[in-house]
Design a protein around this motif. Sequence first.
Motif, PDB file in Angstrom:
ATOM      1  N   ASP A 185       7.797   2.054 -15.337  1.00 59.05           N
ATOM      2  CA  ASP A 185       8.594   2.016 -14.114  1.00 59.05           C
ATOM      3  C   ASP A 185       8.454   3.309 -13.313  1.00 59.05           C
ATOM      4  O   ASP A 185       8.365   3.287 -12.081  1.00 59.05           O
ATOM      5  CB  ASP A 185      10.065   1.709 -14.412  1.00 59.05           C
ATOM      6  N   TRP A 186       8.427   4.436 -14.013  1.00 56.11           N
ATOM      7  CA  TRP A 186       8.210   5.710 -13.334  1.00 56.11           C
ATOM      8  C   TRP A 186       6.816   5.739 -12.711  1.00 56.11           C
ATOM      9  O   TRP A 186       6.639   6.176 -11.574  1.00 56.11           O
ATOM     10  CB  TRP A 186       8.376   6.854 -14.324  1.00 56.11           C
ATOM     11  N   TRP A 187       5.848   5.248 -13.451  1.00 58.12           N
ATOM     12  CA  TRP A 187       4.468   5.225 -12.971  1.00 58.12           C
ATOM     13  C   TRP A 187       4.337   4.401 -11.684  1.00 58.12           C
ATOM     14  O   TRP A 187       3.746   4.858 -10.699  1.00 58.12           O
ATOM     15  CB  TRP A 187       3.569   4.664 -14.059  1.00 58.12           C
ATOM     16  N   ILE A 188       4.878   3.205 -11.674  1.00 63.06           N
ATOM     17  CA  ILE A 188       4.763   2.326 -10.500  1.00 63.06           C
ATOM     18  C   ILE A 188       5.416   2.973  -9.284  1.00 63.06           C
ATOM     19  O   ILE A 188       4.836   3.000  -8.191  1.00 63.06           O
ATOM     20  CB  ILE A 188       5.393   0.951 -10.789  1.00 63.06           C
ATOM     21  N   SER A 189       6.616   3.506  -9.456  1.00 57.53           N
ATOM     22  CA  SER A 189       7.315   4.115  -8.325  1.00 57.53           C
ATOM     23  C   SER A 189       6.597   5.366  -7.835  1.00 57.53           C
ATOM     24  O   SER A 189       6.550   5.638  -6.624  1.00 57.53           O
ATOM     25  CB  SER A 189       8.767   4.432  -8.690  1.00 57.53           C
ATOM     26  N   LEU A 190       6.015   6.128  -8.750  1.00 58.53           N
ATOM     27  CA  LEU A 190       5.244   7.312  -8.358  1.00 58.53           C
ATOM     28  C   LEU A 190       4.008   6.936  -7.544  1.00 58.53           C
ATOM     29  O   LEU A 190       3.770   7.491  -6.457  1.00 58.53           O
ATOM     30  CB  LEU A 190       4.801   8.074  -9.608  1.00 58.53           C
ATOM     31  N   ILE A 191       3.217   6.031  -8.089  1.00 61.41           N
ATOM     32  CA  ILE A 191       1.973   5.649  -7.429  1.00 61.41           C
ATOM     33  C   ILE A 191       2.232   5.089  -6.044  1.00 61.41           C
ATOM     34  O   ILE A 191       1.554   5.438  -5.066  1.00 61.41           O
ATOM     35  CB  ILE A 191       1.199   4.615  -8.284  1.00 61.41           C
ATOM     36  N   MET A 192       3.223   4.226  -5.925  1.00 62.50           N
ATOM     37  CA  MET A 192       3.501   3.627  -4.621  1.00 62.50           C
ATOM     38  C   MET A 192       4.044   4.650  -3.635  1.00 62.50           C
ATOM     39  O   MET A 192       3.702   4.614  -2.451  1.00 62.50           O
ATOM     40  CB  MET A 192       4.476   2.463  -4.781  1.00 62.50           C
TER      41      MET A 192
END
Length: 320
Positions: free
Chosen positions: A189-196
């Motif tokens: 979840d952290w990864w997705i929000s960071l990348i976007m």
Amino acid sequence: MKTSVAMCTYNGEAYIEEQLNSILNQSIKVDEIIIHDDCSSDKTMKILKRYEKKYPSKIVVKSNQTRLGFVKNFENAVLHCRNDIIFLSDQDDIWEYSKVEKILSIFESRSDVHYIFSDGKIIDANGKPLGKTLWQMAGFSTSKKNFFNKRSDQYRLIAKKPFVTGATLAFRSSCVKKCVPFSSAVPHDWWISLIMSFSIPGCGMAYNEPLIYYRIHKNQSIGFKKKHAHLLSNTKLLNSSTEVSTQQIFLEMYKDILDLKLNIPYKEKQFITSAKNYFQDQISISRKNFIKRLAFFLTNLRKIKKFRGIFRSAKDIFWR
């Protein structure tokens, strides 16, 4: 817009039916539920197969041959989703009746929003409210929420500390190709929000209402406390037996972002590169004596505030 739910399970027999029922009984029905089980040894698969048989056009259940861990399991589940909007789901929570309807209305009216996360009410193993919310536990205050929803540089908040809980997260399917493969350094979840937030500045939204009942119990595969403890002390990279420092986790995270070779805007790319270099330097100085670490701390206060925060950086540098 058609909707998919990506759910991952592991030994979730105690709560999986209540969670599935809350998803199936939404005010606006979801179009598909993709469930990936990570080699459960209890009755989870038996329960899932029963639901799959009852809803053959809606529920697809897949079982891994070997344990993948929650990050890779969610990555695979997301990749199998076929619709416009993807909702992530844990196995042990309860969705508020109009969660899908409220989130969909934003995606339909705001083409600039690519991912949305909400608050959630904390409940115990028996479903009893504990009087707290996810955002309160994460320190995601009203001022931070307002900053997040009004600024294009949302990544400045997200990069320091995770506060997006995957069980509340929904995103456009167009996000998937930007985010895979998921990093093994941080939760999905952290990864997705960071990348976007790095790829499309200002594309996230914090929905100011609890839309799930988030269950905390002793058998959680990856609960709130476990996930946030990942950045509070020396720990292990996800799905790894190697113990590393918090600084190393951040360094690996930024390396993984750069490895994706995304078309990230210049300012955001500069932030990522500078952060990677900073954490490399911090790891090197952490092996030095106290005086050198103190000098590093005092001469890098601006970067410290920018990439991690004073208090957390002080713990990283001096508490070893």
